[in-house]
Design a protein around this motif. Sequence first.
Motif, short mmCIF file in Angstrom:
data_model
loop_
_atom_site.label_atom_id
_atom_site.label_comp_id
_atom_site.label_asym_id
_atom_site.label_seq_id
_atom_site.Cartn_x
_atom_site.Cartn_y
_atom_site.Cartn_z
N SER A 1 0.83 -1.21 0.00
CA SER A 1 0.00 0.00 0.00
C SER A 1 0.86 1.25 0.00
O SER A 1 0.59 2.22 -0.74
N ALA A 2 1.95 1.29 0.83
CA ALA A 2 2.83 2.46 0.87
C ALA A 2 3.51 2.67 -0.48
O ALA A 2 3.63 3.80 -0.98
N LYS A 3 3.97 1.58 -1.08
CA LYS A 3 4.61 1.69 -2.39
C LYS A 3 3.65 2.24 -3.45
O LYS A 3 4.00 3.09 -4.27
N LEU A 4 2.42 1.79 -3.40
CA LEU A 4 1.42 2.26 -4.36
C LEU A 4 1.12 3.74 -4.17
O LEU A 4 0.99 4.50 -5.15
N VAL A 5 1.08 4.20 -2.90
CA VAL A 5 0.81 5.62 -2.63
C VAL A 5 1.95 6.48 -3.14
O VAL A 5 1.74 7.56 -3.73
N GLU A 6 3.22 6.04 -2.95
CA GLU A 6 4.36 6.81 -3.44
C GLU A 6 4.35 6.92 -4.97
O GLU A 6 4.62 7.98 -5.54
N GLU A 7 4.04 5.85 -5.61
CA GLU A 7 3.99 5.88 -7.09
C GLU A 7 2.92 6.85 -7.59
O GLU A 7 3.13 7.61 -8.54
N LEU A 8 1.81 6.86 -6.92
CA LEU A 8 0.74 7.79 -7.32
C LEU A 8 1.14 9.24 -7.09
O LEU A 8 0.83 10.13 -7.89
N ALA A 9 1.87 9.52 -5.97
CA ALA A 9 2.31 10.89 -5.68
C ALA A 9 3.30 11.36 -6.72
O ALA A 9 3.24 12.51 -7.21
N LYS A 10 4.26 10.50 -7.11
CA LYS A 10 5.22 10.87 -8.14
C LYS A 10 4.53 11.14 -9.49
O LYS A 10 4.87 12.07 -10.21
N ARG A 11 3.56 10.34 -9.77
CA ARG A 11 2.84 10.52 -11.04
C ARG A 11 2.08 11.85 -11.07
O ARG A 11 2.01 12.54 -12.09
N ASP A 12 1.53 12.25 -9.90
CA ASP A 12 0.82 13.53 -9.84
C ASP A 12 1.77 14.71 -9.98
O ASP A 12 1.44 15.74 -10.58
N GLU A 13 3.00 14.59 -9.38
CA GLU A 13 3.98 15.68 -9.49
C GLU A 13 4.45 15.86 -10.93
O GLU A 13 4.69 16.97 -11.39
N MET A 14 4.63 14.80 -11.63
CA MET A 14 5.04 14.90 -13.03
C MET A 14 3.94 15.51 -13.88
O MET A 14 4.21 16.25 -14.82
#
Length: 421
Positions: A408-421
């Motif tokens: 779950s933590a890994k999935l949240v980090e990936e989503l945050a990076k995708r939003d910043e890009m």
Amino acid sequence: LRRALLQNRIKYQNEFILDEELKSRVFLKKIENSNVRLKAIKTINNTYKKMIQVLVHDEIFYEPILRSLSSDMDDQSNFIKHILFLGMPAIAKFKELNEEFRNMEEKSRKNLQIKLQMLASLKKPAGTSIVNFNKPKEAPPTTNLKRYVRETQSMMILKLELKAVEKTIKEVKFVTLCSQAKEIYPRMKSQVDNNDKLHRMIVNDMLAHEMLETKMKCASVLKGVLVNNLSEEEINRLERIKDLKKMLQKDIEFEDDTLQHLKNRADAYVMLRVSIWNLLEILRHVDRQPKLLRAQYPNSYLKLPLLKFEMLNMRAAAPEIFEENIDNIMHMVKRKIYKLMKAYAVELKPTTIKRNFEEYHADFLASLDMFEPVDTEEQAPTAPEDDILQENKTMANVPNRKQIKAQSAKLVEELAKRDEM
């Protein structure tokens, strides 16, 4: 004697003539004359028929011609009335001037008589003289009214011309409604152009009126031709229209009767359809294997071993959809009844019927067992140890609590990076 007469007749054929032959010749001549007269009468009759046909054909032109002549007479009478209406002021003025002229003439005549009487009274009486019969009597000088007027011939001509000009000026004044002579020329100059324009307008109106009358005549003639144009094709077309109307009326009546028939028997049709459906439902399991209902899972997570509900018998299944086509229903009912009656072709004994009943009851109770698998294609049941191993293998693929948190933590980090890009 008779023989001699016949021989003479044969011998002198051209000279020997009987009375009957004379009468027959007279009758033949009369017949020929009658035929000639008959031909002449037929010719005259045909001629009269053609004349009547031509007159009947030309009849359609008589009415427009008479109507146009009548309208022309009306137009002429109206034009004459209009001329009389316009000429009434001139006639009244002429009467007035004539009366004035007579009054002035009467006054001048009376004045002349008074002056002559005065001159006669002032004249001295003439002396006596010897009458000379050879000399003619001299006329008294007072009888010549123009004795002391000194006018030449050219002056008289000019005076006559002056009177004619004055008369013309008076008429022009009366026509142009001018009180002064100097106003005549400007008014006439402007009136000439107006008269020309008015004349052109009148001519154009007359041409338009004539054209309209011509069109009306042509339209009336064509209307008569079209109304009376009942040719063979037109008569056939009218007859065809009548036949089609009758056929349409019959179809409408048939449709109304059919609808009324259906309305009167609608309840019976509904009861018949329900009865056939009930019969089909009773015979549903005839001539076919029992239908197995399997669950349709929306995803793969529900296909776990412990959640395989299809291994159990389904107790609450929706009924099958009824067939709507009555032909298919009747075909299925006939086939099932045929199969059913064919199965009971041999009469069974009571003992056999009782034994079959017991067997069916036992099979039915066996089918109600909750632990009986429905899928017949599955393999034979395995040993308990194999089940435990299989369960451990299945549980090994299931993530524990820590693994779920990390994922779950890994999935949240990936989503945050995708939003910043």
